[in-house]
Design an enzyme around this catalytic site. Structure first.
Site, PDB file in Angstrom:
ATOM      1  N   CYS A 132     -19.943  -2.889  -2.909  1.00 31.95           N
ATOM      2  CA  CYS A 132     -19.153  -3.844  -3.696  1.00 31.95           C
ATOM      3  C   CYS A 132     -19.944  -4.274  -4.931  1.00 31.95           C
ATOM      4  CB  CYS A 132     -18.781  -5.044  -2.823  1.00 31.95           C
ATOM      5  SG  CYS A 132     -17.689  -6.240  -3.623  1.00 31.95           S
ATOM      6  N   CYS A 133     -21.241  -4.630  -4.752  1.00 28.44           N
ATOM      7  CA  CYS A 133     -22.072  -5.013  -5.902  1.00 28.44           C
ATOM      8  C   CYS A 133     -22.225  -3.848  -6.872  1.00 28.44           C
ATOM      9  CB  CYS A 133     -23.461  -5.467  -5.436  1.00 28.44           C
ATOM     10  SG  CYS A 133     -23.535  -7.179  -4.878  1.00 28.44           S
ATOM     11  N   CYS A 215     -21.021 -14.686  -6.645  1.00 28.44           N
ATOM     12  CA  CYS A 215     -19.619 -14.615  -6.234  1.00 28.44           C
ATOM     13  C   CYS A 215     -19.379 -15.556  -5.052  1.00 28.44           C
ATOM     14  CB  CYS A 215     -19.277 -13.191  -5.804  1.00 28.44           C
ATOM     15  SG  CYS A 215     -19.444 -11.955  -7.108  1.00 28.44           S
ATOM     16  N   CYS A 218     -20.015 -14.577  -1.308  1.00 28.25           N
ATOM     17  CA  CYS A 218     -21.392 -14.243  -0.919  1.00 28.25           C
ATOM     18  C   CYS A 218     -22.377 -15.354  -1.288  1.00 28.25           C
ATOM     19  CB  CYS A 218     -21.811 -12.935  -1.600  1.00 28.25           C
ATOM     20  SG  CYS A 218     -20.707 -11.567  -1.240  1.00 28.25           S
ATOM     21  N   CYS A 241     -28.445  -8.192  -5.952  1.00 31.95           N
ATOM     22  CA  CYS A 241     -27.280  -7.318  -6.144  1.00 31.95           C
ATOM     23  C   CYS A 241     -27.705  -5.958  -6.667  1.00 31.95           C
ATOM     24  CB  CYS A 241     -26.280  -7.959  -7.094  1.00 31.95           C
ATOM     25  SG  CYS A 241     -26.949  -8.298  -8.726  1.00 31.95           S
TER      26      CYS A 241
HETATM   27  S1  SF4 Z   1     -21.837 -10.626  -4.725  1.00 25.49           S
HETATM   28 FE1  SF4 Z   1     -20.378 -10.189  -3.055  1.00 25.49          FE
HETATM   29  S2  SF4 Z   1     -18.304 -10.252  -3.945  1.00 25.49           S
HETATM   30 FE2  SF4 Z   1     -19.811 -10.166  -5.646  1.00 25.49          FE
HETATM   31  S3  SF4 Z   1     -19.931  -8.027  -6.167  1.00 25.49           S
HETATM   32 FE3  SF4 Z   1     -21.589  -8.410  -4.671  1.00 25.49          FE
HETATM   33  S4  SF4 Z   1     -20.726  -8.041  -2.602  1.00 25.49           S
HETATM   34 FE4  SF4 Z   1     -19.012  -8.135  -4.100  1.00 25.49          FE
END
Ligand code: SF4
Length: 250
Positions: A132-133, A215, A218, A241
């Site tokens: 996701c990151c 975010c 998280c 991240c």
């Molecule tokens: S911090 Fe969490 S929601 Fe944001 S990009 Fe990374 S995994 Fe995705």
């Protein structure tokens, strides 16, 4: 100076000449004990319109913008607008623009949150936060930095082991550009002292126990004695991240 897009290899190490590395090492040692404003002047003089700064609107980023508004107000600024940011963070962007006249560009991933979650059968951060990151932050930074020769961030060495060896000036092997960290040798206390003294806008979530804000899925509030980044991806081994990795981990 300029770097072609070919030097920014997806996921890999970009080419860099020994001469440039030596030049950056010299600048780094010259500026190691310089005040952040001097580092910002050096960066703006040397890179001009090919300089950018990434900010998540943390206190360090707000402080750097406060200085840039006087030193180099035309500096390009961007934020990784993942679609999962707190409303307080996005409101801070407006407050910064109103105070300094500097508008932070929102850089978004290729897909909206709705499209992305639909592609993956739900929120991917729950099962694969690294992916996701990568998709919503790293790939966006990579895209943005193809337009620039140097980028800045507000990281401090005392924030985490991953950041402990951050150079003031260095080559970013991950993204194939020069990386400048004007606050690398500053402390949290020094940053907050100036924020208070100069009445610099900051994210109100810090007053609700959030040490480091990313975010919302998280990020959680932490206790007053906890490590400032312990509320990020808490409950997992993940601490970064992937934007700011040590050279040996590139
Ligand atoms: S911090 Fe969490 S929601 Fe944001 S990009 Fe990374 S995994 Fe995705």
């Amino acid at each position: 100076m300029g770097f072609t897009d070919d030097s920014k290899l997806e996921g890999g190490v970009a080419d860099v000449s020994p001469a440039l590395l030596a030049d950056l090492a010299h600048a780094n040692s010259t500026l190691e004990s310089a005040e952040p404003q001097e580092i910002l002047r050096w960066a703006a003089d040397r890179y001009g319109s090919t300089l950018t700064m990434a900010t998540a609107f943390g206190p360090e980023g707000c402080l750097i913008i406060h200085w840039l508004a006087t030193i180099a107000p035309k500096t390009h600024l961007f934020n990784l607008d993942t679609g999962y940011q707190f409303k307080e963070t996005l409101e801070l962007r407006d407050r910064i623009a109103a105070r300094y006249g500097m508008v932070v560009a929102l850089e978004q991933p290729e897909t909206s949150v709705e499209e992305y979650e639909s592609m993956h059968g739900g929120p991917l951060y729950r099962i694969d936060s690294n992916r996701c990151c990568h998709d919503r932050k790293i790939s966006v930074v990579r895209r943005v930095l193809t337009r620039f020769d140097a980028w800045m961030s507000g990281i401090r060495r005392d924030q985490s082991p991953d950041r402990s060896s951050a150079a003031i000036i260095g080559w970013d092997y991950r993204f194939g550009v020069v990386k400048i960290s004007p606050l690398a040798n500053w402390t949290k206390a020094k940053v907050w002292n100036l924020i208070t003294q100069e009445n610099i806008p900051y994210n109100p979530l810090h007053d609700q126990g959030y040490g480091s804000i990313g975010c919302f899925p998280c990020t959680r509030a932490v206790g007053s004695g906890d490590d400032e980044r312990s509320g990020r991806w808490s409950g997992s081994a993940k601490t970064e991240c992937g934007l700011h990795v040590r050279d040996e981990e590139r």
